[in-house]
Write an enzyme that holds these catalytic residues in place. Structure first.
Site, PDB file in Angstrom:
ATOM      1  CB  CYS A 119      -0.999  -0.033   1.157  1.00 50.14           C
ATOM      2  SG  CYS A 119      -2.336   1.190   0.969  1.00 50.14           S
ATOM      3  CG  HIS A 220      -3.677  -3.131   3.214  1.00 47.31           C
ATOM      4  ND1 HIS A 220      -2.602  -2.748   3.982  1.00 47.31           N
ATOM      5  CD2 HIS A 220      -4.242  -1.984   2.748  1.00 47.31           C
ATOM      6  CE1 HIS A 220      -2.514  -1.430   4.009  1.00 47.31           C
ATOM      7  NE2 HIS A 220      -3.499  -0.944   3.253  1.00 47.31           N
ATOM      8  CD  GLU A 222      -0.939  -5.365   5.495  1.00 46.37           C
ATOM      9  OE1 GLU A 222      -0.815  -4.145   5.715  1.00 46.37           O
ATOM     10  OE2 GLU A 222      -1.197  -5.818   4.361  1.00 46.37           O
TER      11      GLU A 222
END
Length: 252
Positions: A119, A220, A222
């Protein structure tokens, strides 16, 4: 197997955001996911905050890292890519963190240390190499984020098309469903970067360096709601690149 464990620097903007407790708590969950998946993938991962350290200390603390992950966060300071503030949806800037992470990316290019930007980290990679950003995506369809809600509720899932000959396609395939929340994107890619994934509206979703093991993804992996296989797969590719770099350095 390497003779010593591979070291991964997981670099965020700052460790704490007392002015934004809800956002800070959400960021903590994503950092924890990155650290946990790294440990399960065989890395010795160290968490570092660019703002809290500054450029000199960040470079010193990462000098022995075999690879780097640059995580998400605030908007990149406009003057660093030749633009001005005052754009729609403008968020806070942190020039200390920006300059520290930019210095880290530039050194990684020189040393061929593998980098994964996520990002904001993906945008930092491009800005570090002379690229520009689209300052605000006019995203009425909600493709890139859900507007008007807290950060932890703003994520949206969408497909990206990945260049079939890219390194990223070797990890995720020619298409992937990703989870993102952003209002900016790479405009002109930095020197040596090649666009390898786009969203349906044409927004740049991933880049790779043409000769160095540097990759950026706008989404993202994660995030707690993301495809659970994506981040481990990206970290496994980073590990492969780190092992290759360590071997080449020793051979030299």
């Amino acid at each position: 197997m390497p003779s010593e464990p591979l070291r991964l620097a997981v670099v965020e903007v700052t460790r704490h955001r007392p002015h934004a407790p809800r956002y800070d708590a959400y960021v903590q969950t994503m950092v924890a996911r990155a650290l946990g998946d790294a440990a399960r993938g065989g890395w010795v991962a160290e968490r570092l905050a660019a703002r809290d350290l500054g450029a000199d200390a960040l470079l010193r603390e990462t000098s022995r890292a075999d690879a780097v992950v640059v995580l998400g966060g605030e908007d990149v300071s406009p003057h660093l890519y030749g633009a001005q503030g005052g754009y729609p949806g403008e968020g806070p800037h942190d020039v200390v963190a920006d300059e520290a992470q930019i210095a880290l990316v530039r050194r990684s290019l020189e040393t061929l240390t593998p980098v994964l930007g996520i990002c904001r980290g993906h945008q930092i990679v491009s800005v570090a190499l002379g690229g520009t950003l689209v300052q605000h995506l006019h995203d009425e369809s909600g493709l890139h984020r859900t507007g008007g809600v807290p950060a932890d509720l703003s994520m949206t899932d969408h497909s990206v098309a990945i260049e079939p000959t890219s390194r990223l396609a070797g990890v995720l395939g020619k298409t992937a469903v990703v989870r993102s929340s952003h209002h900016q994107a790479i405009g002109r890619p930095g020197d040596g970067l090649v666009v390898v994934a786009r969203a349906a509206d044409g927004a740049v979703e991933a880049v790779e360096h043409e000769r160095a093991p540097i990759t950026g993804v706008q989404w993202h992996p994660e995030d707690p709601g993301a495809d659970r296989a994506q981040l481990p797969a990206l970290l496994a590719r980073l590990r492969h690149e780190a092992l290759a770099n360590r071997t080449s350095v020793r051979a030299a």
